[in-house]
Design an enzyme around this catalytic site. Structure first.
Site, PDB file in Angstrom:
ATOM      1  N   PHE A 147       0.945  -1.211  -0.014  1.00 30.62           N
ATOM      2  CA  PHE A 147       0.138   0.033   0.076  1.00 30.62           C
ATOM      3  C   PHE A 147       0.998   1.069   0.168  1.00 30.62           C
ATOM      4  O   PHE A 147       0.404   2.408   0.571  1.00 30.62           O
ATOM      5  CB  PHE A 147      -1.031   0.023   0.783  1.00 30.62           C
ATOM      6  CG  PHE A 147      -1.815  -1.044   1.180  1.00 30.62           C
ATOM      7  CD1 PHE A 147      -2.582  -1.627   0.302  1.00 30.62           C
ATOM      8  CD2 PHE A 147      -1.063  -2.338   2.229  1.00 30.62           C
ATOM      9  CE1 PHE A 147      -3.703  -2.664   0.513  1.00 30.62           C
ATOM     10  CE2 PHE A 147      -2.359  -3.967   2.332  1.00 30.62           C
ATOM     11  CZ  PHE A 147      -3.190  -3.862   1.552  1.00 30.62           C
ATOM     12  N   LEU A 245      -9.730  14.027  -0.802  1.00 33.81           N
ATOM     13  CA  LEU A 245     -10.310  14.330  -1.003  1.00 33.81           C
ATOM     14  C   LEU A 245     -10.462  16.255  -1.487  1.00 33.81           C
ATOM     15  O   LEU A 245     -11.384  17.172  -1.580  1.00 33.81           O
ATOM     16  CB  LEU A 245     -11.281  15.523   0.774  1.00 33.81           C
ATOM     17  CG  LEU A 245     -12.426  14.567   1.339  1.00 33.81           C
ATOM     18  CD1 LEU A 245     -13.215  14.860   2.673  1.00 33.81           C
ATOM     19  CD2 LEU A 245     -13.971  13.434   0.174  1.00 33.81           C
ATOM     20  N   CYS A 255      -0.685   3.581 -10.723  1.00 31.92           N
ATOM     21  CA  CYS A 255      -1.354   2.751  -9.726  1.00 31.92           C
ATOM     22  C   CYS A 255      -3.081   3.102 -10.050  1.00 31.92           C
ATOM     23  O   CYS A 255      -3.930   1.268 -10.913  1.00 31.92           O
ATOM     24  CB  CYS A 255      -1.363   2.141  -8.671  1.00 31.92           C
ATOM     25  SG  CYS A 255       0.384   2.290  -8.126  1.00 31.92           S
ATOM     26  N   ARG A 323       3.638   8.637 -15.466  1.00 34.16           N
ATOM     27  CA  ARG A 323       3.270   7.836 -16.125  1.00 34.16           C
ATOM     28  C   ARG A 323       1.427   7.648 -16.241  1.00 34.16           C
ATOM     29  O   ARG A 323       0.892   8.087 -14.643  1.00 34.16           O
ATOM     30  CB  ARG A 323       3.085   6.318 -15.061  1.00 34.16           C
ATOM     31  CG  ARG A 323       4.183   5.666 -15.609  1.00 34.16           C
ATOM     32  CD  ARG A 323       4.619   4.937 -15.139  1.00 34.16           C
ATOM     33  NE  ARG A 323       5.631   4.620 -14.002  1.00 34.16           N
ATOM     34  CZ  ARG A 323       6.335   3.430 -12.958  1.00 34.16           C
ATOM     35  NH1 ARG A 323       5.293   2.032 -13.186  1.00 34.16           N
ATOM     36  NH2 ARG A 323       6.301   4.022 -11.761  1.00 34.16           N
TER      37      ARG A 323
HETATM   38  C1  UGA Z   1      -1.673   5.049  -4.989  1.00 39.51           C
HETATM   39  C2  UGA Z   1      -2.054   4.766  -3.289  1.00 39.51           C
HETATM   40  O1  UGA Z   1      -2.539   5.188  -2.333  1.00 39.51           O
HETATM   41  C3  UGA Z   1      -1.560   3.668  -2.728  1.00 39.51           C
HETATM   42  O2  UGA Z   1      -1.855   2.795  -1.625  1.00 39.51           O
HETATM   43  C4  UGA Z   1      -0.828   2.056  -3.678  1.00 39.51           C
HETATM   44  O3  UGA Z   1      -0.399   1.407  -2.389  1.00 39.51           O
HETATM   45  C5  UGA Z   1      -0.457   2.689  -4.537  1.00 39.51           C
HETATM   46  O4  UGA Z   1      -1.219   3.589  -5.239  1.00 39.51           O
HETATM   47  C6  UGA Z   1      -0.405   1.845  -5.530  1.00 39.51           C
HETATM   48  O5  UGA Z   1      -1.266   0.520  -5.729  1.00 39.51           O
HETATM   49  O6  UGA Z   1       1.049   0.626  -6.090  1.00 39.51           O
HETATM   50  P1  UGA Z   1       0.143   5.838  -6.344  1.00 39.51           P
HETATM   51  O7  UGA Z   1      -0.163   6.086  -7.252  1.00 39.51           O
HETATM   52  O8  UGA Z   1       1.507   6.710  -5.056  1.00 39.51           O
HETATM   53  O9  UGA Z   1      -1.081   4.988  -4.288  1.00 39.51           O
HETATM   54  O10 UGA Z   1      -0.567   7.697  -5.822  1.00 39.51           O
HETATM   55  P2  UGA Z   1      -1.829   8.421  -4.638  1.00 39.51           P
HETATM   56  O11 UGA Z   1      -1.399   8.878  -3.712  1.00 39.51           O
HETATM   57  O12 UGA Z   1      -2.490   7.428  -3.907  1.00 39.51           O
HETATM   58  O13 UGA Z   1      -2.882   9.182  -5.813  1.00 39.51           O
HETATM   59  C7  UGA Z   1      -3.126   9.283  -6.517  1.00 39.51           C
HETATM   60  C8  UGA Z   1      -3.596   9.780  -7.679  1.00 39.51           C
HETATM   61  O14 UGA Z   1      -4.975  10.347  -6.891  1.00 39.51           O
HETATM   62  C9  UGA Z   1      -2.860  11.479  -8.216  1.00 39.51           C
HETATM   63  O15 UGA Z   1      -2.688  11.586  -9.816  1.00 39.51           O
HETATM   64  C10 UGA Z   1      -3.007  12.053  -7.247  1.00 39.51           C
HETATM   65  O16 UGA Z   1      -2.548  13.654  -7.858  1.00 39.51           O
HETATM   66  C11 UGA Z   1      -4.977  12.107  -6.840  1.00 39.51           C
HETATM   67  N1  UGA Z   1      -5.206  12.371  -6.208  1.00 39.51           N
HETATM   68  C12 UGA Z   1      -4.684  12.787  -4.576  1.00 39.51           C
HETATM   69  C13 UGA Z   1      -6.102  13.568  -5.694  1.00 39.51           C
HETATM   70  O17 UGA Z   1      -6.261  14.359  -6.883  1.00 39.51           O
HETATM   71  N2  UGA Z   1      -6.503  13.857  -4.597  1.00 39.51           N
HETATM   72  C14 UGA Z   1      -6.522  13.858  -3.524  1.00 39.51           C
HETATM   73  O18 UGA Z   1      -6.707  14.357  -2.333  1.00 39.51           O
HETATM   74  C15 UGA Z   1      -5.593  12.680  -3.420  1.00 39.51           C
END
Ligand code: UGA
Length: 425
Positions: A147, A245, A255, A323
């Protein structure tokens, strides 16, 4: 107790897994097929932007607890107790997860695995993969989803909310779970399918949550509400929580998009429609279309020939990962509509087709009719907005991350437009 571990794949998950397992006392051999990368890693050079990772790699090397080898077979010794598979599982053409890399590693090492060595899958793999892989090798397969978030992977690894391990061979699952004992996290020992499902269910829940909040932001724009106030009001409810949020230009990265498509595919393969998840994916595409509409409006209806400055290209701040980056998708769409796009991202350099990439944010905004903030890099907050206003040809700053304080922009004569926030000018 020190265990002998092999890790195959040195992407951010594999390398974080290897370096962190070494940091908590195990002996880890990490393998990659890229000989150049292996020799750089042996010299302590880490080319992934991941806070704390390079230091852990160097410490592991110095302590003799971390080694790097070329090719998976070289990582397996007669005393290897657990083999972690951390190779990529990209999205196939139909949205399914492509398991060829996982299977090819297993074919390579299958005959070399010592008795009782467990194979743990860290790559996100569809439900049923552990069963499928256990027919390929004579070793227990343990699903051990990670995670880790990019940009905070080391911290996430060393301070986990939970450890999930699942296998039809419970003792093997317990052996893999025991590797993490020093981290003192709640450990769930499950069947393999449930462990595999936890990962998809969690990532897809996050995707749905983000699509929901992005739709709420669009609605706030139309009804004159402020999404920051709205999400604050929502977040006090512990059933909802405050995290994840923040509206943005859409969710991306290596991911969430891949896993959302894969889970739709898994559902369809067992005859189940998953309209909720499908529409979260569609909403994500709509979010980007919405950003493009805003740009069009700011350019008086036509993007063709307009000079547009982009601040941020990485899929989120703290990484240099492009990516499935919404920022890149938006940049490409602007180029396809005939815009002249100049972009700056503090973590990205080099060439990007169709886009002029510059090292200086002020160079990116020079002559721009519209400036779009696409990645939430904190340094964008403290730009000299008077200078930006002087350099720009227009006056609209589209802040898709609600990152900026609107006041300094309006004082500089700019119009600041957030997502789901009242416009200030
Ligand atoms: C995500 C999950 O959060 C991890 O728990 C998981 O282990 C990982 O995928 C995986 O499968 O390996 P990650 O891809 O690093 O992690 O990115 P996140 O921090 O989850 O952000 C994902 C996307 O949502 C990004 O584009 C981010 O900018 C966006 N986001 C996130 C928002 O637009 N608003 C938010 O409040 C949070």
């Amino acid at each position: 107790m020190q265990r002998k571990i092999a890790v195959v794949g040195t992407g951010y998950v594999g390398l974080t897994t290897g370096a962190c397992l070494a940091a908590i006392g195990h002996h880890v051999v990490c393998a990659d097929i890229d000989a150049g990368k292996v020799s750089r890693l042996r010299a302590g050079q880490v080319d992934i932007l991941e806070p704390g990772l390079a230091e852990l790699v160097r410490r592991g090397l110095d302590a003799g607890r971390l080694e790097f080898v070329v090719g998976a077979p070289a990582a397996i010794h007669t005393d290897t107790e657990v083999l972690f598979l951390c190779v990529p599982t990209p999205m196939g053409a139909d949205g399914s997860a492509d398991l060829r890399a996982v299977e090819s590693v297993l074919r390579e090492v299958g005959d070399l695995l010592p008795e009782d060595c467990a194979v743990a899958t860290k790559s996100t793999v569809p439900v049923g993969t552990a069963d499928r892989l256990s027919r390929m090798v004579n070793a227990p397969i343990v699903a051990n989803p990670e995670f880790l978030r990019e940009g905070s992977a080391v911290d996430d690894f060393l301070h986990p909310d939970r450890i999930v391990v699942g296998s039809s061979d419970r003792p093997a699952a317990r052996r893999v779970g025991a590797l993490y004992e020093p981290l003192q996290a709640p450990t769930l020992i499950l069947d393999a399918a449930s462990a595999e499902m936890v990962k998809y269910a969690a990532n897809c829940f996050l995707a749905v949550k983000l699509s929901y909040v992005n739709a709420i932001a669009q609605l706030c724009d139309r009804v004159g509400a402020d999404v920051v106030a709205v999400t604050e009001g929502m977040g006090y409810d512990p059933r909802i929580g405050r995290s994840f949020l923040k509206p943005g230009p859409g969710w991306g990265g290596s991911c969430l998009p891949k896993d959302a498509n894969a889970l739709v595919h898994v559902a369809e393969s067992v005859g189940l429609e998953f309209p909720l998840l499908r529409s979260a994916i569609e909403q994500n595409a709509r979010q980007q279309a919405d950003v493009l509409d805003r740009v069009r409006q700011a350019c008086d209806g036509t993007i063709r020939g307009a000079r547009i400055g982009l601040l941020g290209l990485a899929f989120k701040a703290g990484t240099n990962d492009l990516r499935d980056s919404p920022a890149v998708r938006i940049a490409d769409a602007l180029v396809a509509e005939g815009a002249e796009v100049t972009a700056h991202d503090p973590a990205i350099s080099g060439e990007l087709s169709g886009i002029r990439l510059v090292d200086d944010p002020y160079e990116a905004v020079k002559g721009a009719v519209v400036v779009i903030v696409l990645t939430e890099w904190p340094e964008f907050r403290t730009l000299d907005w008077t200078r930006v206003a002087e350099l720009m040809d227009g006056f609209t700053v589209l802040d898709t991350r609600n990152l900026l304080d609107g006041d300094p922009l309006t004082r500089a004569g700019l119009t600041w437009r957030g997502m789901g926030r009242p416009v200030t000018s």
